[in-house]
Design an enzyme around this catalytic site. Structure first.
Site, PDB file in Angstrom:
ATOM      1  N   ASP A  48      24.614 -23.885 -14.297  1.00 34.98           N
ATOM      2  CA  ASP A  48      23.892 -22.713 -14.891  1.00 34.98           C
ATOM      3  C   ASP A  48      24.255 -21.585 -14.244  1.00 34.98           C
ATOM      4  OD1 ASP A  48      21.228 -22.124 -16.370  1.00 34.98           O
ATOM      5  OD2 ASP A  48      21.453 -20.954 -14.570  1.00 34.98           O
ATOM      6  N   TYR A  53      25.060 -12.982 -12.063  1.00 37.62           N
ATOM      7  CA  TYR A  53      25.629 -13.710 -10.698  1.00 37.62           C
ATOM      8  C   TYR A  53      26.853 -13.313 -10.357  1.00 37.62           C
ATOM      9  CZ  TYR A  53      21.669 -16.714 -12.271  1.00 37.62           C
ATOM     10  OH  TYR A  53      20.538 -17.135 -12.751  1.00 37.62           O
ATOM     11  N   LYS A  78      24.253 -16.473 -19.305  1.00 40.64           N
ATOM     12  CA  LYS A  78      23.129 -15.527 -19.908  1.00 40.64           C
ATOM     13  C   LYS A  78      23.466 -14.187 -20.113  1.00 40.64           C
ATOM     14  CE  LYS A  78      20.427 -18.411 -16.549  1.00 40.64           C
ATOM     15  NZ  LYS A  78      21.428 -18.629 -15.590  1.00 40.64           N
ATOM     16  N   HIS A 111      18.718 -13.405 -20.726  1.00 35.78           N
ATOM     17  CA  HIS A 111      18.136 -13.330 -19.333  1.00 35.78           C
ATOM     18  C   HIS A 111      16.747 -12.920 -19.014  1.00 35.78           C
ATOM     19  CE1 HIS A 111      20.198 -14.003 -15.092  1.00 35.78           C
ATOM     20  NE2 HIS A 111      18.854 -14.419 -15.191  1.00 35.78           N
TER      21      HIS A 111
END
Length: 276
Positions: A48, A53, A78, A111
């Protein structure tokens, strides 16, 4: 040792691994690649990630190095808040695919519910689904009222809602709503960012099964039918987090853990992203 390998079936018939690796805050490139490789070696098949990120490239690299066929993996990413909106989401998705180096994603999520944008963002996710660029649609951090707004325009309801969920924040009303609408729930921050690891109730329960508090919490998520994505870069913790296939919490122990709920978040309340 008994590594957990169960799936849940999403409302379109797709099997999603019930336990995966979350890679939030994995910022060191080498460490990230190693952590994902380690997880894949221990039997994890779901990763994930998210554009924010900044480790989609490393995710793709680790997947390629593993030699595991793409179709055996379940990759989630996301669309970030600054990239939301209909056309913007389609562009953001293309960039995520490119960074990961794959032809499709298994699951793509909004998100956060950015006011005035999250509905159009989900419409774009539906289009990606229609075009078979993703295998399942979903959202993240959506309260009931966000989901109801999405339902007004959706041809296909979200298949997954990823939310902060742990024994201090059990989210029961939202979980019930998702269950009624056949939406699978994924728990992020499933260990409450480590805040529960010295909890006396969980420690005591763990001792009775010969398991750590973290393993007890992960098992609690699984037995509630939740998808769980614990994050770790430590090889032994990655191993322990999936070594939960050989015990079953009793109903009494499940209730004791449920009773730890305090409606306490470790992260942001989604409503602060929705100022309508």
């Amino acid at each position: 040792m008994s590594y957990f390998a169960g799936n849940i079936i999403l409302n379109n018939g797709i099997a999603m691994p019930q336990l995966g690796l979350g890679v939030y805050k994995m910022t060191n490139a080498e460490e990230t690649v190693k952590a994902i490789q380690t997880a894949l070696q221990y039997g994890y098949r779901a990763i994930d990630t998210a554009s924010i990120y900044e480790n989609e490239v490393e995710t793709g690299e680790a997947i390629r190095l593993s030699g595991i066929p793409r179709e055996e993996l379940f990759i989630t990413s996301k669309v970030w808040n600054a990239e939301q909106g209909y056309d913007e989401t389609l562009r953001a998705f293309e960039q995520s695919l490119k960074r990961i180096g794959v032809d499709y994603l298994d699951l793509y999520l909004t998100h956060w519910p950015v006011a005035d944008k999250y509905v159009d963002t989900y419409r774009a996710i539906e289009r990606l689904y229609e075009e078979k660029l993703i295998r399942a649609t979903g959202v993240s951090n959506h309260h009931i009222h966000h989901l109801e707004r999405v339902f007004e325009v959706a041809n296909v309801k979200p298949m997954v809602n990823q939310i902060e969920l742990h024994p201090k924040l059990t989210q029961e009303p939202l979980r019930r709503f998702c269950e009624e609408h056949d939406i699978a729930v994924t728990s992020w921050s499933p260990l409450a960012r480590g805040q529960l690891l010295d909890d006396p109730v969980l420690t005591q329960i763990g001792l009775s099964y010969g398991k750590t508090p973290a393993q007890v919490i992960i098992r609690w998520h699984l037995q509630h039918g939740l998808v769980v994505i614990p994050k770790s870069v430590t090889p032994e913790r990655i191993r322990l987090n999936i070594d939960v296939g050989d015990f079953q919490l009793t109903k009494a122990d499940m209730m004791k853990i449920d009773a730890l709920n305090r409606d306490e978040r470790t992260g942001t309340n989604p409503d602060t992203y929705d100022n309508e």
